[in-house]
Design a protein around this motif. Structure first.
Motif, PDB file in Angstrom:
ATOM      1  N   ILE A   1       0.931 -14.679 -27.139  1.00  0.00           N
ATOM      2  CA  ILE A   1      -0.548 -14.204 -27.610  1.00  0.00           C
ATOM      3  C   ILE A   1      -1.305 -13.651 -26.367  1.00  0.00           C
ATOM      4  CG2 ILE A   1      -2.398 -15.111 -28.313  1.00  0.00           C
ATOM      5  CD1 ILE A   1      -0.548 -15.350 -30.300  1.00  0.00           C
ATOM      6  N   LEU A   2      -0.886 -14.370 -25.245  1.00  0.00           N
ATOM      7  CA  LEU A   2      -1.924 -13.786 -24.036  1.00  0.00           C
ATOM      8  C   LEU A   2      -1.207 -12.880 -23.428  1.00  0.00           C
ATOM      9  CD1 LEU A   2      -2.603 -17.682 -22.792  1.00  0.00           C
ATOM     10  CD2 LEU A   2      -4.109 -16.155 -24.256  1.00  0.00           C
ATOM     11  N   THR A   3      -1.389 -11.526 -23.913  1.00  0.00           N
ATOM     12  CA  THR A   3      -0.884 -10.505 -23.352  1.00  0.00           C
ATOM     13  C   THR A   3      -2.049  -9.705 -22.528  1.00  0.00           C
ATOM     14  OG1 THR A   3      -1.421  -9.211 -25.110  1.00  0.00           O
ATOM     15  CG2 THR A   3       0.611 -10.020 -25.207  1.00  0.00           C
ATOM     16  N   ARG A   4      -1.732  -8.443 -21.957  1.00  0.00           N
ATOM     17  CA  ARG A   4      -3.081  -7.630 -21.505  1.00  0.00           C
ATOM     18  C   ARG A   4      -3.671  -7.260 -22.433  1.00  0.00           C
ATOM     19  NH1 ARG A   4      -5.254  -5.904 -16.584  1.00  0.00           N
ATOM     20  NH2 ARG A   4      -6.334  -3.919 -17.208  1.00  0.00           N
ATOM     21  N   ALA A   5      -3.275  -6.832 -23.536  1.00  0.00           N
ATOM     22  CA  ALA A   5      -4.213  -6.518 -24.742  1.00  0.00           C
ATOM     23  C   ALA A   5      -5.104  -7.380 -25.049  1.00  0.00           C
ATOM     24  CB  ALA A   5      -3.552  -5.903 -25.682  1.00  0.00           C
ATOM     25  N   ALA A   6      -4.885  -8.740 -25.051  1.00  0.00           N
ATOM     26  CA  ALA A   6      -5.557  -9.817 -25.380  1.00  0.00           C
ATOM     27  C   ALA A   6      -6.638  -9.956 -24.373  1.00  0.00           C
ATOM     28  CB  ALA A   6      -4.692 -11.192 -25.651  1.00  0.00           C
ATOM     29  N   PHE A   7      -6.449 -10.098 -23.315  1.00  0.00           N
ATOM     30  CA  PHE A   7      -7.356  -9.981 -22.165  1.00  0.00           C
ATOM     31  C   PHE A   7      -8.350  -9.078 -22.111  1.00  0.00           C
ATOM     32  CE2 PHE A   7      -3.996 -12.995 -20.482  1.00  0.00           C
ATOM     33  CZ  PHE A   7      -4.681 -14.182 -20.153  1.00  0.00           C
ATOM     34  N   GLU A   8      -7.783  -7.773 -22.423  1.00  0.00           N
ATOM     35  CA  GLU A   8      -8.824  -6.757 -22.584  1.00  0.00           C
ATOM     36  C   GLU A   8      -9.740  -7.003 -23.894  1.00  0.00           C
ATOM     37  OE1 GLU A   8      -7.111  -2.910 -22.277  1.00  0.00           O
ATOM     38  OE2 GLU A   8      -5.996  -3.341 -20.413  1.00  0.00           O
ATOM     39  N   ASN A   9      -9.268  -7.257 -24.919  1.00  0.00           N
ATOM     40  CA  ASN A   9     -10.055  -7.780 -26.005  1.00  0.00           C
ATOM     41  C   ASN A   9     -11.283  -8.746 -25.405  1.00  0.00           C
ATOM     42  OD1 ASN A   9      -8.735  -5.736 -27.807  1.00  0.00           O
ATOM     43  ND2 ASN A   9      -7.470  -7.421 -28.802  1.00  0.00           N
ATOM     44  N   ALA A  10     -10.738  -9.830 -24.972  1.00  0.00           N
ATOM     45  CA  ALA A  10     -11.831 -10.667 -24.641  1.00  0.00           C
ATOM     46  C   ALA A  10     -12.665 -10.218 -23.552  1.00  0.00           C
ATOM     47  CB  ALA A  10     -10.853 -12.050 -23.833  1.00  0.00           C
ATOM     48  N   ILE A  11     -12.453  -9.296 -22.742  1.00  0.00           N
ATOM     49  CA  ILE A  11     -13.506  -8.962 -21.911  1.00  0.00           C
ATOM     50  C   ILE A  11     -14.435  -8.092 -22.598  1.00  0.00           C
ATOM     51  CG2 ILE A  11     -14.005  -7.127 -20.129  1.00  0.00           C
ATOM     52  CD1 ILE A  11     -11.424  -8.020 -18.820  1.00  0.00           C
ATOM     53  N   VAL A  12     -13.976  -7.144 -23.529  1.00  0.00           N
ATOM     54  CA  VAL A  12     -15.000  -6.543 -24.433  1.00  0.00           C
ATOM     55  C   VAL A  12     -15.804  -7.569 -25.149  1.00  0.00           C
ATOM     56  CG1 VAL A  12     -15.026  -4.593 -26.371  1.00  0.00           C
ATOM     57  CG2 VAL A  12     -13.497  -4.407 -24.472  1.00  0.00           C
ATOM     58  N   ALA A  13     -15.466  -8.519 -25.782  1.00  0.00           N
ATOM     59  CA  ALA A  13     -16.134  -9.298 -26.603  1.00  0.00           C
ATOM     60  C   ALA A  13     -16.941 -10.152 -25.831  1.00  0.00           C
ATOM     61  CB  ALA A  13     -15.126 -10.514 -27.163  1.00  0.00           C
ATOM     62  N   CYS A  14     -16.666 -10.406 -24.488  1.00  0.00           N
ATOM     63  CA  CYS A  14     -17.693 -11.292 -23.584  1.00  0.00           C
ATOM     64  C   CYS A  14     -18.812 -10.265 -23.347  1.00  0.00           C
ATOM     65  CB  CYS A  14     -16.905 -11.477 -22.416  1.00  0.00           C
ATOM     66  SG  CYS A  14     -17.796 -12.689 -21.164  1.00  0.00           S
ATOM     67  N   SER A  15     -18.793  -9.176 -23.129  1.00  0.00           N
ATOM     68  CA  SER A  15     -19.854  -8.267 -22.798  1.00  0.00           C
ATOM     69  C   SER A  15     -20.861  -8.171 -24.193  1.00  0.00           C
ATOM     70  CB  SER A  15     -19.293  -6.896 -22.569  1.00  0.00           C
ATOM     71  OG  SER A  15     -18.803  -6.807 -21.444  1.00  0.00           O
ATOM     72  N   ALA A  16     -20.043  -8.134 -25.367  1.00  0.00           N
ATOM     73  CA  ALA A  16     -20.834  -7.921 -26.609  1.00  0.00           C
ATOM     74  C   ALA A  16     -21.653  -9.027 -26.892  1.00  0.00           C
ATOM     75  CB  ALA A  16     -19.885  -7.500 -27.710  1.00  0.00           C
ATOM     76  N   ILE A  17     -21.252 -10.243 -26.485  1.00  0.00           N
ATOM     77  CA  ILE A  17     -21.970 -11.423 -26.823  1.00  0.00           C
ATOM     78  C   ILE A  17     -22.976 -11.986 -25.899  1.00  0.00           C
ATOM     79  CG2 ILE A  17     -19.806 -12.430 -28.417  1.00  0.00           C
ATOM     80  CD1 ILE A  17     -19.336 -14.252 -26.192  1.00  0.00           C
TER      81      ILE A  17
END
Length: 601
Positions: free
Chosen positions: A262-278
């Motif tokens: 689950i914890l791939t580079r793509a997953a971390f990039e998704n989390a960074i984008v989500a963090c900014s949006a929230i």
């Protein structure tokens, strides 16, 4: 799981303890003690997955205490899916209870959980999270051991209300109340009353503080079931998702779905984008970098700017907005935010999640139901909401949360037409929070509305554990004049519930030889957001002289360790930009695939 030949099902890890005919002596020893409170041999040798429930709730952890009840629903889900539940305690981490700071114990809880997940007969685990540091501590440990794991967050409190009916956000209201008491608008009793009113029920902070942020990060990474993070703690849906989480915990063992999947580079990039949006917390980069290091994914503080800086603010929730957790949940929660981000092409839609589906599958139909609380991508609260990374002779890196830059702050510091998005000021330096509280109202410091407040001695080594103290309020005299925020910079952190656009998480810290150790009150400092720089306007030869003098005097001084753990952590902890991890721990990855724990007799 261990593989077997032929058509047999893979053997469960727990069978090494409970069903190992090759070692009858140890098998009997393990079995007999786990039978003595009512379990049967048939259960333990049936091949049913044994699922741990990592219990972070306790009387010392009020934000997570309802997990003691939620665990019952988790157990029922595990049992109905054909598993057996083993509940066990995790070292308590309560943000508002632990002194000197709960951050000191994140790595301690991590270490303890690693030993449990590796050394006991567990095939998978439900990680119960809630208060700030419980989420990264649990995921860090699961990433290290790499047996199947799923996150169940506890959810935010119900919305708080003041006597006048206005929303009171837990944590966020504290900063306003401190200004009010300093200005003489309220007294001590009123201060306590208004802050207490912001926490009306079980659950963690109802603002987009670090708790809501980190549980959203668990979901954005794919480690929680869709929608898990935002459900308020008292809602019936919280118990329902606890049950579903228990069921899914058994299934991921049978599917051998591990954190590393689950914890791939793509997953971390998704989390960074989500963090900014929230409008997420400035603590998120520290914890996600830590998780990434333990699972072996390259992630840096700089990634938070390159990947997430230009992401718009979509969630209208305190401290960056107006609303609280209940409205956010009813508007659709994180899935609705991720739906907007996916449609805008900002996510890796093919990233796998814990329910076996992709992010795109999970959020395809999750449209927001309240456009005031969760904005569309093309009508955001702010066009750019990510973290700005700065560097210079003050530090190698620090971050600034741009989603909370107010109009008043922007007007005072960043609107000079001759020098846009940059400012200079006179430094006023404090060595630790005690020094700040003792001297902030001293007229001799000459603090005015253009001063820049500096906090040092507040990092992982200097504090120790890194304190949430950089968001310093101005002297009472300035607050009474209507100046409620000054530029603040430091080598510590700030609460995610704070709306201060501080420059913080400075690395290296003063105690580790960072440039902040050379700064003196009265020095001129220049911050340039366009260039991403933060510098003392002091000639290099003079800085060299200061550094030599500091080294000769024994280096930057900080308080001695007060407990064995403080000394142990100080000796091996990395800086905030590197996740504040224990450096020797990072090399231990996927240990369940590399090793079998040795028998003890």
């Amino acid at each position: 799981m261990t593989k077997t030949n032929g058509s047999q099902q893979p053997r469960l890890r727990s069978q090494l303890w409970f069903d190992n005919p090759e070692n009858p002596g140890m098998t009997a020893l393990y079995l007999e003690r786990y039978l003595n409170y009512g379990l049967t041999r048939e259960e333990l040798t049936s091949g049913k997955p044994i699922i741990g429930i990592a219990q972070t709730g306790s009387d010392l952890s009020p934000c997570n205490r309802h997990h003691l009840e939620l665990a019952k629903r988790v157990r029922e889900g595990i049992r109905d899916a054909g598993g057996i539940a083993f509940e066990f305690p995790v070292h308590p981490i309560q943000e508002t209870g632990k002194r000197p700071t709960a951050a000191l114990d994140r790595n301690l809880a991590y270490l303890g959980l690693v030993e449990v997940l590796f050394g006991y007969p567990l095939d998978g685990v439900v990680l119960t999270t809630g208060c700030d540091k419980t989420t990264p501590a649990c995921i860090m440990a699961a990433a290290t051991v790499n047996t199947p794991a799923i996150v169940l967050s506890g959810g935010p409190m119900l919305d708080g209300y003041g006597r006048d009916g206005r929303l009171l956000g837990s944590g966020t209201v504290v900063w306003q109340a401190r200004e009010d008491i300093a200005a003489g608008k309220i007294d001590y009793e009123e201060f306590i009353e208004v802050v207490a009113a912001s926490a009306p029920s079980i659950g963690h902070c109802n603002t987009m503080g670090t708790a809501s942020t980190m549980n959203a990060m668990a979901e954005a990474l794919g480690m929680s079931l869709p929608g898990c993070a935002a459900i308020p703690a008292p809602y019936r849906e919280r118990g329902q998702i606890a049950y579903e989480t228990g069921r899914r915990a058994v299934e991921i063992v049978r599917d051998d779905l591990k954190p590393s999947d689950i914890l791939t580079r793509a997953a971390f990039e998704n989390a960074i984008v989500a963090c900014s949006a929230i409008g997420g917390s400035t603590n998120a980069p520290i914890h996600l970098v830590a998780i990434a290091r333990h699972v072996g994914v390259k992630l840096s503080t700089e990634d938070w700017e390159t990947i997430g800086y230009d992401v718009p603010l979509l969630v209208n929730m305190q401290p960056a907005g107006e609303y609280l957790g209940e409205d956010y949940y009813r508007a659709g929660g994180l899935p609705a935010v991720m739906h907007e981000l996916l449609a805008a092409g900002r996510l890796h839609g093919d990233a796998l999640t814990i329910n076996g589906k992709t992010i795109a599958d999970n959020v395809a139909a999750a449209k927001a139901t309240n456009a005031v609380v969760i904005r569309s991508y093309d009508k955001p609260l702010k066009p750019h909401a990510g973290f700005k990374v700065l560097r210079g002779n003050l530090f190698d890196s620090a971050i600034m949360k741009t989603s909370v830059i107010s109009e008043e702050f922007h007007r005072r510091y960043l609107c000079d037409p001759k020098d846009p998005n940059a400012f200079e000021g006179r430094a006023v330096v404090f060595d630790g929070p005690e020094d700040y509280h003792h001297r902030i109202d001293d007229p001799a410091l000459g603090i005015d509305e253009h001063s820049i407040l500096f906090m040092r001695g507040a990092g992982p080594i200097g504090y120790p554990g890194s304190a949430e103290v950089v968001n310093m309020q101005p002297p009472a005299a300035l607050i009474k004049r209507g100046v409620t925020a000054l530029a603040c910079i430091g080598d510590g952190r700030q609460s995610g519930t704070s709306g201060s656009p501080s420059i913080l998480n400075a690395s290296p810290e003063a105690a580790d030889g960072g440039g902040l150790a050379l700064l003196r009150t009265g020095d001129r400092v220049r911050i340039d957001l366009n260039k991403g720089t933060a510098d003392m306007l002091v000639p290099p030869p003079e800085l060299a002289e200061r550094r030599a003098a500091l080294k000769q005097s024994g280096g930057y001084r900080y308080p001695p360790s007060q407990t064995p753990w403080q000394e142990i952590q100080r000796a091996m902890v990395d800086q905030l930009a590197a996740g504040m991890v224990l450096e020797p721990a990072v090399k231990y990855q996927r240990v369940a695939q590399k090793y079998v724990p040795r028998d003890n007799h």
